[in-house]
Enzyme design. Structure first.
Site, PDB file in Angstrom:
ATOM      1  N   CYS A   1       0.830  -1.203   0.000  1.00 11.54           N
ATOM      2  CA  CYS A   1       0.000   0.000   0.000  1.00 11.54           C
ATOM      3  C   CYS A   1       0.864   1.252   0.000  1.00 11.54           C
ATOM      4  CB  CYS A   1      -0.874   0.015   1.244  1.00 11.54           C
ATOM      5  SG  CYS A   1      -1.913  -1.430   1.401  1.00 11.54           S
TER       6      CYS A   1
ATOM      7  N   ARG B   1       5.278   0.240  -6.313  1.00 12.66           N
ATOM      8  CA  ARG B   1       5.142  -0.669  -5.178  1.00 12.66           C
ATOM      9  C   ARG B   1       4.078  -1.735  -5.414  1.00 12.66           C
ATOM     10  NH1 ARG B   1       6.437   2.261  -0.035  1.00 12.66           N
ATOM     11  NH2 ARG B   1       4.638   1.340   0.949  1.00 12.66           N
TER      12      ARG B   1
ATOM     13  N   TRP C   1      -2.882  -2.515  -1.620  1.00 10.29           N
ATOM     14  CA  TRP C   1      -2.461  -3.873  -1.989  1.00 10.29           C
ATOM     15  C   TRP C   1      -3.220  -4.769  -1.025  1.00 10.29           C
ATOM     16  CZ3 TRP C   1       0.499  -6.825  -5.204  1.00 10.29           C
ATOM     17  CH2 TRP C   1       0.998  -8.032  -4.723  1.00 10.29           C
TER      18      TRP C   1
ATOM     19  N   ASN D   1      -1.584   1.754   6.015  1.00 12.67           N
ATOM     20  CA  ASN D   1      -0.705   0.688   5.505  1.00 12.67           C
ATOM     21  C   ASN D   1      -0.439  -0.258   6.648  1.00 12.67           C
ATOM     22  OD1 ASN D   1      -0.454   2.031   3.135  1.00 12.67           O
ATOM     23  ND2 ASN D   1       1.729   2.458   3.314  1.00 12.67           N
ATOM     24  N   GLY D   2      -0.359  -1.551   6.357  1.00  7.27           N
ATOM     25  CA  GLY D   2      -0.013  -2.509   7.412  1.00  7.27           C
ATOM     26  C   GLY D   2      -1.196  -3.358   7.801  1.00  7.27           C
TER      27      GLY D   2
ATOM     28  N   GLU E   1      17.386 -23.804  -3.980  1.00  4.51           N
ATOM     29  CA  GLU E   1      16.953 -22.417  -4.156  1.00  4.51           C
ATOM     30  C   GLU E   1      18.174 -21.500  -4.358  1.00  4.51           C
ATOM     31  OE1 GLU E   1      14.549 -20.794  -4.949  1.00  4.51           O
ATOM     32  OE2 GLU E   1      14.888 -18.756  -4.248  1.00  4.51           O
TER      33      GLU E   1
ATOM     34  N   LYS F   1      18.753 -19.221  -7.713  1.00  6.15           N
ATOM     35  CA  LYS F   1      18.932 -17.766  -7.593  1.00  6.15           C
ATOM     36  C   LYS F   1      20.193 -17.333  -8.328  1.00  6.15           C
ATOM     37  CE  LYS F   1      16.153 -16.507  -6.468  1.00  6.15           C
ATOM     38  NZ  LYS F   1      14.825 -16.811  -6.074  1.00  6.15           N
TER      39      LYS F   1
ATOM     40  N   HIS G   1      28.376 -40.331  -6.586  1.00  8.64           N
ATOM     41  CA  HIS G   1      27.727 -41.213  -7.559  1.00  8.64           C
ATOM     42  C   HIS G   1      27.783 -40.633  -8.973  1.00  8.64           C
ATOM     43  CE1 HIS G   1      26.487 -43.884  -4.380  1.00  8.64           C
ATOM     44  NE2 HIS G   1      26.112 -42.810  -3.690  1.00  8.64           N
TER      45      HIS G   1
ATOM     46  N   LYS H   1       8.499 -11.800 -14.536  1.00  8.84           N
ATOM     47  CA  LYS H   1       8.120 -11.941 -13.122  1.00  8.84           C
ATOM     48  C   LYS H   1       6.987 -12.954 -12.960  1.00  8.84           C
ATOM     49  CE  LYS H   1       8.184 -11.093  -8.737  1.00  8.84           C
ATOM     50  NZ  LYS H   1       9.222 -11.835  -8.002  1.00  8.84           N
TER      51      LYS H   1
HETATM   52  O1  M6R Z   1       4.459 -16.395  -9.026  1.00 12.24           O
HETATM   53  P1  M6R Z   1       4.939 -17.783  -8.742  1.00 12.24           P
HETATM   54  O2  M6R Z   1       5.425 -17.963  -7.350  1.00 12.24           O
HETATM   55  O3  M6R Z   1       3.932 -18.842  -9.105  1.00 12.24           O
HETATM   56  O4  M6R Z   1       6.181 -17.974  -9.695  1.00 12.24           O
HETATM   57  C1  M6R Z   1       6.832 -19.212  -9.787  1.00 12.24           C
HETATM   58  C2  M6R Z   1       8.171 -19.066 -10.461  1.00 12.24           C
HETATM   59  O5  M6R Z   1       8.015 -18.595 -11.758  1.00 12.24           O
HETATM   60  C3  M6R Z   1       9.090 -18.134  -9.689  1.00 12.24           C
HETATM   61  O6  M6R Z   1       9.257 -18.553  -8.371  1.00 12.24           O
HETATM   62  C4  M6R Z   1      10.487 -18.053 -10.344  1.00 12.24           C
HETATM   63  O7  M6R Z   1      11.119 -19.289 -10.229  1.00 12.24           O
HETATM   64  C5  M6R Z   1      11.290 -16.941  -9.694  1.00 12.24           C
HETATM   65  N1  M6R Z   1      11.614 -15.950 -10.667  1.00 12.24           N
HETATM   66  C6  M6R Z   1      12.548 -17.380  -9.074  1.00 12.24           C
HETATM   67  O8  M6R Z   1      13.241 -16.347  -8.468  1.00 12.24           O
END
Ligand code: M6R
Length: 609
Positions: A2, A27, A74, A100-101, A482, A486, A505, A604
């Protein structure tokens, strides 16, 4: 997240509020609104959707007045809609609030206010604030806000107007950012500096538990107890792009540093005051239904899938129910055995990922109860699931997911404990002890973030390589997956994550002189075995960064570098150990000069199969 804007001065406020809200669009939001004190009294306009919709409503019926508040919402409590948008008012429409919050005790307050005759029109926690202030008002808005705030629990920032004192704008901060902009014959509030930067560079940054009373003539700062404060003005010399990122160089770094707040918000009111139990009324499963669950499927993509792998460990260990975790793009093609006794958990930051949504629909078709863990209240996943646990991480802008992932972990801890307390699979003492450790996580993350420079040095060293390996055992393996994703995603360095015991292995053949290996050796019960695996790679010349819990100094003898994280319950360690890995990929990407927030080839939200 927000956004708040407020103005008091000689100019007409409508345009200033709208322009300020536009500066906060980055945001993320799903609705917007303004309240302006006009000759007809306090008038509110609000609309679901983009700011352009609100703007066009205002073009048809403009507001004239030199004091006003504005908000981009939001959604947290209640779906995105006109009526749930801010500002909210009391029943007399004499008080107007933007917020907000989260107000954690809003349900109790709402019941009380309804009993006193208040009539609620929205599903939000914010509306409670407007009614509460109205109910305690006795001719002094500052005192009324102070009284109301003392009854509210949670993290919030507020802007408040009343028709009874139309020259005053009252602002409060309690753990949600709020700044005051000081101009010539005009003053401003903003949840973020970009909102006011066009008008002034002189600001007061409110601290937690502080408030401000703004008029045309000036600004008074005080604590919520009413003690006056004197403070130096802060001169902002950031440009608008730096200001949007809160002074951080990238959204990703900002979001990594927002994790302590995201943890606190996601736990919020879901832990009872005594710290003995989890309250999840949003899970629409009775105790009987929970006892009838035979198996759990967790389905998600990318980072959310990695959170699901941790979730599998958490649910199996705490609730002793068998769990399978699947990548969503594979799930429905493997003809999974889904029955009415299967609980399907879909995890998605955006709530719009096509594969995850398709898995959700398949699970529903087979009659399973679908629980969604998502960061976006009005998303498709949230709308179609039977139950929804919202992660209150706020909008995530960087493509690389960080705070959404860790908030998903918190959601799994809450849900795992919730199952355990319903099924009786853990003692009350064990549950209490895990909850106590969960509450420590935000400040433990802060202590890791304070040492980000150490990670930066390793990242700069490792970024010189083209290949890198991550290893770990048990739940640490889920975390290194993860960490590896990343790193690949934003630094384009090839990396692989392996269960530490599996290297010999096959993959061990790739280890040679100078190859970086990042080893997580956090799990106490697996520590010695992981150390043996680390020795295997060391013997072949690897350059090893070991990540361990405080006190495991023994590892220092076997590795080249060590980074320690604070001690916590084994199951909770991913919420800490992933943080240095996030920082490592951020700094590696930076060292290589890549676009951290918008990595090549990636979006995204992935809304195609
Ligand atoms: O919006 P979602 O969590 O469903 O997205 C899933 C993946 O596309 C997302 O986590 C992607 O792997 C990220 N960009 C990783 O940082």
């Amino acid at each position: 997240m927000c956004g708040i804007v407020g103005y008091v001065g000689k100019r007409n406020s409508q345009g200033i509020l709208i322009e300020g809200l536009k500066k906060l669009e980055y945001r993320g939001y799903d609705s917007a609104g303004v309240a302006v004190f006009t000759s007809a009294g306090l008038e509110v306009r609000k609309a679901k959707g983009r700011l352009a919709i609100l703007e066009s409503n205002l073009e048809d019926a403009p507001l004239q007045g030199n004091i006003g508040i504005g908000h981009t919402r939001w959604a947290t409590h209640g779906k995105p809609s006109d009526v749930n948008s801010h500002p909210h008012t009391d029943n007399t429409s004499k008080f107007s609030v933007v917020h907000n919050g989260i107000i954690e005790n809003y349900l109790n307050l709402k019941e009380e206010l309804i009993a006193e005759g208040a009539h609620f029109v929205s599903e939000t926690d914010t509306e409670v604030i407007a009614h509460l202030i109205a109910s305690v008002y006795e001719g002094d808005i500052v005192k009324a806000v102070q009284k109301a705030v003392k009854r509210m629990r949670g993290a919030f920032a507020l802007g408040v107007l009343t028709e009874y004192e139309p020259e005053k704008l009252v602002a409060v901060r309690l753990a949600s950012p709020l700044i005051i902009g000081v101009g010539e014959g005009e003053n401003f509030i903003g949840s973020d500096i970009p909102a006011i930067l066009e008008h002034t560079r002189n600001v007061y940054i409110l601290n937690d538990g502080e408030m401000a009373v703004l008029t045309q003539e000036g600004v008074e700062l005080m604590t919520i107890e009413g003690n006056f404060i004197s403070r130096e003005l802060f001169h902002v010399d950031w440009d608008i792009t730096t200001a949007e990122k809160g002074g951080f160089d990238h959204f990703m770094l900002k979001e990594i540093f927002e994790q302590p707040k995201a943890y606190r918000d996601t736990m919020g009111a879901r832990i009872n005051d005594a710290g003995t139990a989890i309250e999840l009324p949003e899970v629409k499963l009775s105790a009987e239904q929970i006892k009838g669950i035979r198996n759990v499927h967790i389905v998600a993509c990318g980072t959310a899938y990695h959170a699901g792998l941790v979730g599998k460990n958490v649910i199996e260990r705490l609730a002793r129910i068998p769990v399978e975790a699947d990548v969503a793009s594979e799930y429905r093609y493997r003809e999974p055995i889904i029955t009415k006794e299967t609980l399907v958990i879909v995890v998605s930051q955006s709530g719009e990922t096509a594969d995850t949504l398709a898995a959700l629909r398949e699970a529903k078709r087979c009659g399973a109860h679908v629980l969604a863990i998502t960061n976006v209240v009005g998303s498709s996943v949230a709308r179609e699931a039977d139950s929804v646990i919202v992660t209150w991480a706020g909008p995530e802008i960087a493509v690389a997911s960080t705070k959404a992932y860790t908030s998903q972990l918190i959601a799994f801890y809450l849900f795992g404990l919730f199952l355990a307390q319903t099924l009786g699979t853990q003692t009350p003492e064990a549950i209490r002890s895990i909850i106590a450790d969960m509450k420590e996580l935000p400040q433990q993350v802060e202590s890791i973030l304070a040492r980000s420079e150490e990670i930066k040095q390793y990242a700069e060293e490792f970024a010189k390589n083209t290949d890198l390996f991550f290893i770990g055992r048990g739940i640490d393996y889920a975390v290194v997956l993860e960490g590896s994703l990343k790193l690949k995603e934003i630094s384009y360095i090839h990396s692989e994550a392996y269960p530490a015991g599996e290297l010999k292995h096959g993959t061990l053949a790739l280890i040679e002189d100078g190859i970086p290996v990042i080893a997580l050796a956090i799990q106490e019960e697996l520590f010695e075995k992981t150390v043996s695996n680390i020795k295997e790679v060391k013997a072949r010349g690897a350059n090893v960064l070991g990540i361990v819990s405080e006190g495991n100094d023994e590892l220092q003898k076997s590795v080249d570098h060590v980074f320690t994280i604070p001690k916590t319950t084994g199951l909770l360690t991913p919420a800490l150990s992933v943080v240095p890995l996030q920082l490592l990929s951020y700094y590696a990407s930076l060292a290589l000069g890549h676009d951290v927030d918008k990595p090549r080839n990636l979006a995204k939200s992935v809304t195609v199969e």
